[in-house]
Design an enzyme around this catalytic site. Structure first.
Site, mmCIF file in Angstrom:
data_model
loop_
_atom_site.group_PDB
_atom_site.id
_atom_site.type_symbol
_atom_site.label_atom_id
_atom_site.label_comp_id
_atom_site.label_asym_id
_atom_site.label_seq_id
_atom_site.Cartn_x
_atom_site.Cartn_y
_atom_site.Cartn_z
ATOM 1 N N GLU A 44 -2.934 -8.093 -3.986
ATOM 2 C CA GLU A 44 -2.916 -7.532 -5.341
ATOM 3 C C GLU A 44 -1.516 -7.011 -5.657
ATOM 4 O O GLU A 44 -0.883 -6.333 -4.849
ATOM 5 C CB GLU A 44 -3.946 -6.401 -5.397
ATOM 6 C CG GLU A 44 -4.132 -5.749 -6.746
ATOM 7 C CD GLU A 44 -5.228 -4.689 -6.721
ATOM 8 O OE1 GLU A 44 -5.647 -4.250 -7.804
ATOM 9 O OE2 GLU A 44 -5.666 -4.305 -5.607
ATOM 10 N N LYS A 113 -7.969 -7.962 -14.054
ATOM 11 C CA LYS A 113 -8.952 -7.212 -13.271
ATOM 12 C C LYS A 113 -10.004 -6.596 -14.188
ATOM 13 O O LYS A 113 -9.688 -6.004 -15.226
ATOM 14 C CB LYS A 113 -8.239 -6.117 -12.465
ATOM 15 C CG LYS A 113 -9.074 -5.470 -11.370
ATOM 16 C CD LYS A 113 -8.196 -4.581 -10.489
ATOM 17 C CE LYS A 113 -8.978 -3.959 -9.340
ATOM 18 N NZ LYS A 113 -8.109 -3.133 -8.464
ATOM 19 N N CYS A 174 -9.929 -6.952 -5.517
ATOM 20 C CA CYS A 174 -10.089 -5.691 -4.775
ATOM 21 C C CYS A 174 -11.349 -4.923 -5.128
ATOM 22 O O CYS A 174 -12.442 -5.238 -4.666
ATOM 23 C CB CYS A 174 -8.838 -4.830 -4.977
ATOM 24 S SG CYS A 174 -8.690 -3.485 -3.771
ATOM 25 N N SER A 356 6.354 21.740 20.255
ATOM 26 C CA SER A 356 5.947 23.030 20.815
ATOM 27 C C SER A 356 5.172 22.899 22.111
ATOM 28 O O SER A 356 4.989 23.875 22.825
ATOM 29 C CB SER A 356 5.077 23.773 19.791
ATOM 30 O OG SER A 356 3.832 23.115 19.648
#
Length: 733
Positions: A44, A113, A174, A356
């Site tokens: 896409e 789309k 999609c 750390s």
């Protein structure tokens, strides 16, 4: 037999880098043609990159996309191959997210789309319009420059499919796959046999399984060839697009690409027999009945054949075992690949991480180590030449050298710094005359040093295993200088709570250390390359976790390593307060809640959309066996109080990798106010009323099963409940 060879691809596109994107598109088409494929599907919005965001509002972005498409079409790239290419298109006054179908140097259809992704991380309705005219194809006038170059004035535009001489092909973009009534259902009834899904789908833990089950479901009951193409990599934002392009036929996976990769281009090829699709459909009575009364969808006739007849030289792709990474690998590979893209595209020479020895910073260090391993492995396997070129450039290799060992590569690009502090006992500021007191003080000092030494050694051990350039510095002198300056200005010297100070003093002293570490980290990242005669700069990596971010337990910002087992076993601590024989700072104590509880709060708040009252009701079922309603209410109120007080910290979090569905990240995923009435008077009053009612009824609570929890969810207004056993990301999500 109707034999059809198809190709789909993972492309590592970069938003707004048209040269990079066009190069990758051309490379994918060339590989598809070389394999003998006659259909090539791309992701896409592949020409622009998916993550352009408000750049989509610029006419330049659309114009440049047309210019790139023109360059593809005037060459021989589309000769003999149907190419579906993603780009934005403006029709009239509207901007659409489109797939442009090209064949033999012509555009044969533009498919906008239909359903836009507009939740979670997605904001497509901000930039695009959904196509609503589903009953017809309309004429689209091509831009003049394109029209002249192609000798083509117009093209069909809208919802429809391509009817070739021997098969029918359609696009599904999609989000459309995941809608309640996906387009492929009606398209299949109209005779479409090949579905092409162009996607821009980001990585999230365990999300791939849902995606693949959708492909299988789309073709299992109605037949068909489902092609899926996705972007892969960091295209400029917080998301990592996790590829996994694939081909599914009649519910069987027959080709699958990688989910995590450093390659810019990966092409997945499959050979299918379309007669198998027709045979399956003919055997399903319900399909035949529904197809006989279907809603007709418009089509474009293409006088061209895609298939070959029976040919022993062409072997069919067989079903294969679907590849899933366990969550531990997803955590390592996804962020590792994202960091590599960030590093090579930023122009930096490496990373610097304050290490750390705790779980968060150690996890980040391990991810960078994993990144180094992936780079070396890709080069050793003779993979993408771009990976090798980027590694040589970033690592400053000369004379034909390149990375062959991950530790050696890490030494060149990764600094770790342990910034320790003694947090001296107040006795150290007094004159001790008694021998007994001196002996007691020395024993106490040895105990403190032993505890501090544990975190220092864990950091050093992990750094050695990764191969980073490790530094060890004590910040006490800087802290002391600031406190002396403060004392000179005010006449007062703040004390830690354990030494008799107030909460205000305690918090201020802890913040001083955190700020000093931050400033020192940026200073080292800027100047250490200069110290070691290296060009460029280093990116500073930070570390926190989703749960602590939700609670606000952080300072607001301006795989296979054996030492990780020790780090995981160590109790989480910020090490910002002094250690005493009767006191040691622990994160869970400071926060007033456990990480397990935080994880539950986080999932209920975001995934199941629970406010304070709904969360209270859910937790009465979940924790009812061990807590009274009053105790549950206190915990819920405590969480929401500190969540709302600290929400402002989310607004300035540095760019971070999105991995979890209950992330509190404020930039685009979890959009909420940052100024709250932290007393939540109405909601807390409702909770108090419920507590009175429940106490009056004397309901016997018991630990609920997962099924009972789901029933309870419906009883509290449809809110979901968190599944039993959800842990915290710090412990290995």
């Amino acid at each position: 037999m109707r034999l059809l060879k198809v190709a789909t691809c993972n492309l590592n596109q970069w938003a707004m880098d048209f040269d990079c994107n066009l190069k990758n598109i051309k490379e994918s088409i060339a590989r598809a043609k070389q394999s003998g494929a006659v259909i090539r599907l791309g992701p896409e919005l592949e020409i622009t990159g998916y993550g352009c965001e408000d750049h989509f509002l610029e006419l330049d972005t659309v114009n440049h996309a047309w210019e790139c498409l023109k360059e593809i079409l005037v060459g021989d790239w589309t000769d003999g191959i149907l190419c579906s290419i993603g780009m934005p298109v403006i029709k009239g006054s509207e901007r659409y997210n489109c797939q442009v179908m090209c064949l033999n140097r012509k555009i044969i259809m533009i498919r906008p789309k239909l359903w836009l992704a507009n939740d979670g991380n997605y904001r497509e309705l901000r930039w695009f319009t959904a196509w609503k005219q589903k009953d017809q194809l309309v004429d689209f006038q091509l831009p003049n420059e394109i029209s002249e170059a192609l000798s083509q004035k117009s093209v069909p535009f809208g919802y429809g499919f391509l009817q070739f001489l021997d098969t029918a092909v359609a696009v599904e973009v999609c989000e459309e796959l995941f809608t309640p009534i996906p387009p492929h259902a009606d398209l299949a009834l109209n005779g479409v046999e090949v579905f092409m899904n162009a996607s821009g789908s980001h990585h999230q833990l365990r999300k791939l399984d849902y995606r693949i089950r959708s492909f299988i479901s789309a073709t299992q009951s109605r037949g068909g060839v489902y092609m899926y193409s996705n972007q892969q990599g960091c295209d400029g934002g917080r998301l990592y697009f996790d590829g996994c392009s694939c081909v599914v036929v009649n519910g069987d996976m027959i080709a699958q690409g990688s989910q995590f990769s450093l390659k810019d281009v990966e092409v997945v090829v499959a050979q299918v027999d379309l007669d198998a699709v027709a045979s399956l459909r003919g055997s399903i009575s319900s399909f035949q009945e529904q197809a006989s009364c279907k809603t007709r969808i418009a089509s474009v006739a293409v006088p061209y054949s895609l298939c070959q007849s029976f040919n022993l030289k062409m072997s069919l792709s067989s079903p294969l075992q679907i590849v899933y990474h366990p969550p531990e690998e997803e955590i390592a590979f996804g962020p590792g690949c994202w960091l590599w893209d960030y590093l090579r595209r930023s122009g930096a020479s490496g990373f610097l991480l304050p290490l750390s020895g705790g779980a968060d910073s150690s996890s980040v260090a391990a991810i960078v180590g994993c990144m180094c391993q992936l780079v070396v492995k890709e080069i050793a396997n003779g993979g993408d030449e771009q990976v090798k070129a980027d590694a040589i450039r970033i690592g400053h290799y000369t004379d034909g050298q390149f990375p062959t060992d991950s530790k050696e590569f890490a030494k060149r690009i990764f600094y770790t710094v342990y910034m320790g502090s003694e947090n001296r006992s107040s006795l150290s500021y007094t004159i001790i005359e008694s021998p007994e007191l001196i002996l007691s003080w020395l024993k106490h000092r040895v105990s403190l040093q032993r505890i501090s030494e544990e975190t220092r050694m864990r950091a050093k051990k992990l750094a050695d295993e990764i191969g980073s350039w490790h530094l060890d510095v004590c910040i006490d002198s800087v802290v002391s200088a600031l406190l002396s300056l403060f004392q000179t200005l005010t006449g007062k010297r703040p004390r830690y709570k354990v030494d008799g100070g107030s909460n205000i003093e305690n918090l201020g002293l802890q913040n001083i250390q955190a700020r000093i570490r931050m400033v020192l980290a940026f200073m080292l990242a800027s100047l250490l390359p200069w110290v070691h005669n290296k060009p460029g700069f280093y990116l500073v990596l930070g570390s926190s976790n989703v749960d602590e971010g939700l609670r606000g337990y952080l300072t607001k910002p301006i795989s296979g390593y054996s030492s990780l087992a020790e780090i995981e076993a160590a109790p989480p601590t910020a090490e910002l307060e002094p250690i005493r024989s009767n006191y040691s700072q622990l994160d869970e104590v400071d926060m007033g809640m456990t990480y397990e509880e935080l994880s539950v709060y986080g999932r209920l708040r975001k995934i199941f959309r629970c406010g304070p009252v709904s969360m209270f009701k859910n937790l009465c079922y979940r924790w009812g066996a061990r807590l009274t309603p009053s105790e549950v209410a206190d915990k819920v109120k405590y969480f929401f109080k500190y969540y709302s007080i600290n929400r402002h910290k989310m607004t300035v979090l540095t760019p971070s990798y999105h991995a979890e569905s209950y992330s509190p990240e404020d930039n685009r995923f979890d959009l909420r106010q940052f100024l709250y009435n932290a007393r939540w008077p109405y909601q807390f009053r409702k909770i108090d009323q419920l507590v009175k009612e429940l106490d009056g009824e004397k309901i016997p609570f018991k630990e609920a099963s997962e099924q009972e929890l789901m029933v309870a969810a419906s009883a509290v207004g449809g809110m979901g409940v968190v599944a039993a056993g959800s842990g915290n990301p710090k412990a290995g999500h």
